[in-house]
Design an enzyme around this catalytic site. Structure first.
Site, PDB file in Angstrom:
ATOM      1  N   ILE A 247       0.862  -1.188   0.225  1.00 40.70           N
ATOM      2  CA  ILE A 247      -0.037  -0.015   0.069  1.00 40.70           C
ATOM      3  C   ILE A 247       0.915   1.164   0.148  1.00 40.70           C
ATOM      4  O   ILE A 247       1.885   1.365   0.723  1.00 40.70           O
ATOM      5  CB  ILE A 247      -1.085   0.166   1.345  1.00 40.70           C
ATOM      6  CG1 ILE A 247      -1.770  -1.275   0.996  1.00 40.70           C
ATOM      7  CG2 ILE A 247      -2.016   1.231   1.188  1.00 40.70           C
ATOM      8  CD1 ILE A 247      -2.551  -1.678   2.465  1.00 40.70           C
ATOM      9  N   CYS A 248       0.521   2.147  -0.703  1.00 51.63           N
ATOM     10  CA  CYS A 248       1.258   3.494  -0.979  1.00 51.63           C
ATOM     11  C   CYS A 248       0.905   4.395   0.246  1.00 51.63           C
ATOM     12  O   CYS A 248      -0.207   4.929   0.152  1.00 51.63           O
ATOM     13  CB  CYS A 248       1.215   4.091  -2.333  1.00 51.63           C
ATOM     14  SG  CYS A 248       2.000   5.450  -2.559  1.00 51.63           S
ATOM     15  N   LEU A 249       1.767   4.662   1.074  1.00 52.77           N
ATOM     16  CA  LEU A 249       1.562   5.735   2.006  1.00 52.77           C
ATOM     17  C   LEU A 249       2.829   6.324   2.257  1.00 52.77           C
ATOM     18  O   LEU A 249       3.831   6.086   1.842  1.00 52.77           O
ATOM     19  CB  LEU A 249       1.194   4.988   3.598  1.00 52.77           C
ATOM     20  CG  LEU A 249      -0.001   4.239   3.560  1.00 52.77           C
ATOM     21  CD1 LEU A 249       0.161   3.519   4.760  1.00 52.77           C
ATOM     22  CD2 LEU A 249      -1.157   5.297   3.401  1.00 52.77           C
TER      23      LEU A 249
END
Length: 239
Positions: A86-88
């Site tokens: 997940i891109c965070l």
């Protein structure tokens, strides 16, 4: 192999989480690898994720806390792809924005907050509210099929077993009530038939009494009066 500073940092963070748990978040390192953490996020009330339990992993680099971890989710949730990073801003998608002061609790708090949002990102999906609610309802059942989840989070397995038991008891109660209603229906129908028959007999008796109470016919009365008058005048005519 993890650096000594990395291991000490993760051990310290785990002790801090045990001492002061974060609301709606449970996280634990793998017994065999402190660089691999397992987490469960509980869906917040008032959101489509309410009642959901979302299981995932955090993979820390050996250079942590100087490099960010990778974050993924295993439970189908309607917000993020499963088994995908997940891109965070707190993940290894953005090492340039990583802050070594961030901890496991702050990473997961940020993930939970971002999950409640609708902002698109790498690894996110777009689904309806109804779909998110459906996945939330089935999330615990899905998780309990995972052997690692059962080993890491026995308290959630116990929670699921209690839910299943409660649902079974409720289902049996409903079935029992329906069976009772079906068995009592013939008796009820019989009572209704008996009541109708009684009412019919009462009606017939009323009709008989009504017929008995009909007034004496007027023409008969006049005939009797006339005969009586003739009988009374006969002696006078003989005189």
């Amino acid at each position: 192999m993890a650096e000594k500073s990395c291991v000490k940092r993760l051990q310290k963070e785990y002790r801090a989480l045990c001492k002061e748990p974060v609301s709606h978040i449970v996280a634990r390192p793998s017994p065999s690898d402190i660089l691999e953490w397992h987490y469960v996020l509980e869906g917040s009330e008032g959101t489509p994720f309410a009642g959901g339990y979302y299981y995932g992993k955090i993979k820390f680099p050996a250079e942590y806390p100087y490099k960010p971890p990778g974050i993924s989710m295993i439970t189908p949730n309607g917000r993020f792809m499963t088994q995908k990073k997940i891109c965070l801003s707190m993940s290894d998608f953005h090492p340039e924005s990583w802050n070594p002061m961030w901890s496991v609790s702050s990473i997961l708090t940020g993930l939970l907050s971002f999950m409640m949002d609708n902002s698109p990102t790498t690894g996110s999906v777009n689904t309806s509210t109804a779909e998110k609610q459906r996945l939330a309802k089935s999330s615990l059942s899905f998780n309990c099929k995972n052997a690692t989840f059962r080993k890491m989070f026995p308290e959630y397995v116990e929670k699921y077993n209690q839910q299943q038991l409660s649902e079974q008891v409720a289902s049996e109660r409903v079935s029992s009530e329906m069976s009772h209603d079906k068995s009592s229906k013939p008796v009820l129908d019989k009572n209704l038939d008996s009541t109708r028959a009684d009412m019919q007999r009462v009606g017939e008796l009323k009709d008989v009494r009504k017929n008995k109470k009909q007034p004496f016919p007027t023409w008969v009365m006049l005939l009797l009066i006339s005969i009586f008058g003739v009988v009374m005048t006969l002696p006078l005519l003989q005189l």
